[in-house]
Design a protein around this motif. Structure first.
Motif, mmCIF file in Angstrom:
data_model
loop_
_atom_site.group_PDB
_atom_site.id
_atom_site.type_symbol
_atom_site.label_atom_id
_atom_site.label_comp_id
_atom_site.label_asym_id
_atom_site.label_seq_id
_atom_site.Cartn_x
_atom_site.Cartn_y
_atom_site.Cartn_z
ATOM 1 N N SER A 35 0.846 -1.175 0.000
ATOM 2 C CA SER A 35 0.000 0.000 0.000
ATOM 3 C C SER A 35 0.890 1.235 0.000
ATOM 4 O O SER A 35 2.010 1.212 0.499
ATOM 5 N N THR A 36 0.363 2.319 -0.564
ATOM 6 C CA THR A 36 1.106 3.579 -0.551
ATOM 7 C C THR A 36 0.887 4.327 0.757
ATOM 8 O O THR A 36 1.622 5.252 1.065
ATOM 9 N N GLY A 37 -0.141 3.942 1.493
ATOM 10 C CA GLY A 37 -0.480 4.643 2.715
ATOM 11 C C GLY A 37 -1.462 5.787 2.481
ATOM 12 O O GLY A 37 -1.919 6.414 3.426
ATOM 13 N N ILE A 38 -1.759 6.056 1.217
ATOM 14 C CA ILE A 38 -2.704 7.117 0.877
ATOM 15 C C ILE A 38 -3.868 6.453 0.140
ATOM 16 O O ILE A 38 -3.680 5.859 -0.926
ATOM 17 N N ALA A 39 -5.045 6.540 0.707
ATOM 18 C CA ALA A 39 -6.205 5.807 0.190
ATOM 19 C C ALA A 39 -6.490 6.128 -1.278
ATOM 20 O O ALA A 39 -6.779 5.222 -2.076
ATOM 21 N N GLU A 40 -6.410 7.391 -1.667
ATOM 22 C CA GLU A 40 -6.719 7.779 -3.051
ATOM 23 C C GLU A 40 -5.719 7.166 -4.031
ATOM 24 O O GLU A 40 -6.088 6.695 -5.093
ATOM 25 N N TRP A 41 -4.436 7.170 -3.678
ATOM 26 C CA TRP A 41 -3.419 6.585 -4.559
ATOM 27 C C TRP A 41 -3.612 5.073 -4.682
ATOM 28 O O TRP A 41 -3.413 4.499 -5.741
ATOM 29 N N ASP A 42 -3.995 4.435 -3.580
ATOM 30 C CA ASP A 42 -4.267 2.993 -3.640
ATOM 31 C C ASP A 42 -5.449 2.706 -4.558
ATOM 32 O O ASP A 42 -5.434 1.735 -5.316
ATOM 33 N N ARG A 43 -6.478 3.534 -4.486
ATOM 34 C CA ARG A 43 -7.648 3.352 -5.356
ATOM 35 C C ARG A 43 -7.251 3.514 -6.820
ATOM 36 O O ARG A 43 -7.687 2.747 -7.685
ATOM 37 N N ILE A 44 -6.405 4.499 -7.118
ATOM 38 C CA ILE A 44 -5.943 4.718 -8.497
ATOM 39 C C ILE A 44 -5.134 3.522 -8.981
ATOM 40 O O ILE A 44 -5.302 3.049 -10.110
ATOM 41 N N THR A 45 -4.262 3.008 -8.136
ATOM 42 C CA THR A 45 -3.425 1.861 -8.497
ATOM 43 C C THR A 45 -4.253 0.599 -8.692
ATOM 44 O O THR A 45 -3.996 -0.186 -9.607
ATOM 45 N N ASP A 46 -5.253 0.403 -7.847
ATOM 46 C CA ASP A 46 -6.085 -0.808 -7.932
ATOM 47 C C ASP A 46 -7.036 -0.783 -9.123
ATOM 48 O O ASP A 46 -7.339 -1.828 -9.691
ATOM 49 N N HIS A 47 -7.529 0.387 -9.492
ATOM 50 C CA HIS A 47 -8.521 0.506 -10.566
ATOM 51 C C HIS A 47 -8.166 1.668 -11.506
ATOM 52 O O HIS A 47 -8.865 2.691 -11.527
ATOM 53 N N PRO A 48 -7.108 1.535 -12.304
ATOM 54 C CA PRO A 48 -6.658 2.679 -13.119
ATOM 55 C C PRO A 48 -7.670 3.133 -14.168
ATOM 56 O O PRO A 48 -7.834 4.336 -14.384
ATOM 57 N N PHE A 49 -8.359 2.207 -14.830
ATOM 58 C CA PHE A 49 -9.325 2.605 -15.861
ATOM 59 C C PHE A 49 -10.503 3.345 -15.253
ATOM 60 O O PHE A 49 -10.911 4.388 -15.745
ATOM 61 N N ARG A 50 -11.039 2.799 -14.194
ATOM 62 C CA ARG A 50 -12.210 3.400 -13.553
ATOM 63 C C ARG A 50 -11.889 4.799 -13.019
ATOM 64 O O ARG A 50 -12.643 5.743 -13.240
ATOM 65 N N THR A 51 -10.752 4.931 -12.324
ATOM 66 C CA THR A 51 -10.419 6.247 -11.771
ATOM 67 C C THR A 51 -10.061 7.242 -12.868
ATOM 68 O O THR A 51 -10.365 8.426 -12.740
ATOM 69 N N ALA A 52 -9.442 6.778 -13.949
ATOM 70 C CA ALA A 52 -9.137 7.692 -15.064
ATOM 71 C C ALA A 52 -10.424 8.237 -15.668
ATOM 72 O O ALA A 52 -10.525 9.440 -15.948
ATOM 73 N N LEU A 53 -11.408 7.369 -15.853
ATOM 74 C CA LEU A 53 -12.690 7.823 -16.402
ATOM 75 C C LEU A 53 -13.397 8.776 -15.442
ATOM 76 O O LEU A 53 -14.030 9.733 -15.862
ATOM 77 N N GLU A 54 -13.261 8.529 -14.122
ATOM 78 C CA GLU A 54 -13.851 9.436 -13.138
ATOM 79 C C GLU A 54 -13.164 10.803 -13.171
ATOM 80 O O GLU A 54 -13.827 11.831 -13.140
ATOM 81 N N TYR A 55 -11.834 10.800 -13.225
ATOM 82 C CA TYR A 55 -11.081 12.060 -13.218
ATOM 83 C C TYR A 55 -11.343 12.888 -14.474
ATOM 84 O O TYR A 55 -11.312 14.108 -14.416
ATOM 85 N N HIS A 56 -11.568 12.223 -15.600
ATOM 86 C CA HIS A 56 -11.767 12.937 -16.861
ATOM 87 C C HIS A 56 -13.241 13.097 -17.233
ATOM 88 O O HIS A 56 -13.540 13.615 -18.310
ATOM 89 N N ALA A 57 -14.141 12.667 -16.371
ATOM 90 C CA ALA A 57 -15.569 12.751 -16.676
ATOM 91 C C ALA A 57 -15.975 14.190 -16.978
ATOM 92 O O ALA A 57 -15.642 15.118 -16.239
ATOM 93 N N GLY A 58 -16.653 14.370 -18.107
ATOM 94 C CA GLY A 58 -17.125 15.682 -18.501
ATOM 95 C C GLY A 58 -16.044 16.596 -19.057
ATOM 96 O O GLY A 58 -16.303 17.762 -19.319
ATOM 97 N N ARG A 59 -14.850 16.070 -19.234
ATOM 98 C CA ARG A 59 -13.747 16.912 -19.697
ATOM 99 C C ARG A 59 -13.156 16.454 -21.022
ATOM 100 O O ARG A 59 -12.230 17.067 -21.523
ATOM 101 N N TRP A 60 -13.658 15.385 -21.573
ATOM 102 C CA TRP A 60 -13.078 14.839 -22.802
ATOM 103 C C TRP A 60 -13.179 15.812 -23.969
ATOM 104 O O TRP A 60 -12.328 15.831 -24.836
#
Length: 172
Positions: free
Chosen positions: A64-89
Motif C-alpha cells: 500500500s502507498t499509505g494514501i487511500a486515493e493513490w491505492d484506489r488509483i493503483t487498484d482501478h486505473p481505468f475506472r479512476t481515469a474515467l472518473e477524473y476525466h468525466a465531462g472533460r473529454w
C-alpha cells in the motif's frame, strides 16, 4: 531527446549509445522507449523496455502507498481515469489549447503524426493526469511539424506567441 538524436544518425555506435541513453531514461519514466520509438518511427528503441522490466522483477511492490486515493488509483486505473476525466473529454481548454502555437503542426497532419497523437490521448484512459501526459508523447512531433510550416520571418513572433499563450492549462 538525446537518445533519439543519437539513434537518428543510423550509425551502429551512436545507435547503441542512444539505446543506453533511452535505457537510462526508462529507469526514470517507463514510457521513454515508447516515446522514442514513436518519434523515430522505429522499433529499435523498444529494446530499452528491458530496463523497466528488470526493475519491476527486481523489486517487490509495496502493499500500500499509505494514501487511500493513490491505492484506489493503483487498484482501478481505468475506472479512476474515467472518473477524473468525466465531462472533460471535449473540453478544448484542457485537451487542445495547451498546445499553443504547436497547433499549426496539425496543418501538416499525416498518418504517423495522427498515430502519435492518438496514442498520446489514449493514455488518458488509464491515467488521472492529462496535459503533461499527452504533451510528453506528442509534443516534440507536433512541435517539429509546426516548425516545418512556420515561415522563417514569422518564427520570432510564433515563439513569443507560444511563450505568452493566452491560456495557461491547469497542472494536472
Amino acid at each position: 531527446m538525446l537518445g533519439v538524436s543519437l539513434m537518428v544518425t543510423g550509425q551502429p555506435v551512436w545507435m547503441v549509445l542512444g539505446l543506453i541513453v533511452i535505457g537510462c531514461a526508462s529507469s526514470v519514466r517507463e514510457t521513454a522507449p515508447i516515446c522514442a520509438a514513436l518519434w523515430l518511427w522505429s522499433p529499435w528503441p523498444l529494446i530499452a523496455l528491458i530496463v523497466p522490466a528488470i526493475i519491476a522483477l527486481a523489486r517487490r511492490p509495496a502493499e500500500s502507498t499509505g494514501i487511500a486515493e493513490w491505492d484506489r488509483i493503483t487498484d482501478h486505473p481505468f475506472r479512476t481515469a474515467l472518473e477524473y476525466h468525466a465531462g472533460r473529454w471535449r473540453d478544448a481548454r484542457l485537451m487542445i489549447l495547451p498546445w499553443g502555437v504547436c497547433l499549426v503542426g496539425l496543418y501538416a497532419l499525416d498518418w504517423r503524426l495522427a498515430i502519435i497523437l492518438g496514442i498520446a490521448y489514449a493514455q488518458l484512459l488509464i491515467a488521472t493526469d492529462s496535459v503533461r501526459l499527452y504533451q510528453h508523447i506528442a509534443g516534440p512531433a507536433l512541435a517539429f511539424a509546426a516548425a516545418s510550416l512556420i515561415p522563417d520571418p514569422w518564427v520570432p513572433l510564433a515563439l513569443v506567441g507560444h511563450l505568452f499563450w493566452i491560456w495557461k492549462p491547469e497542472r494536472i
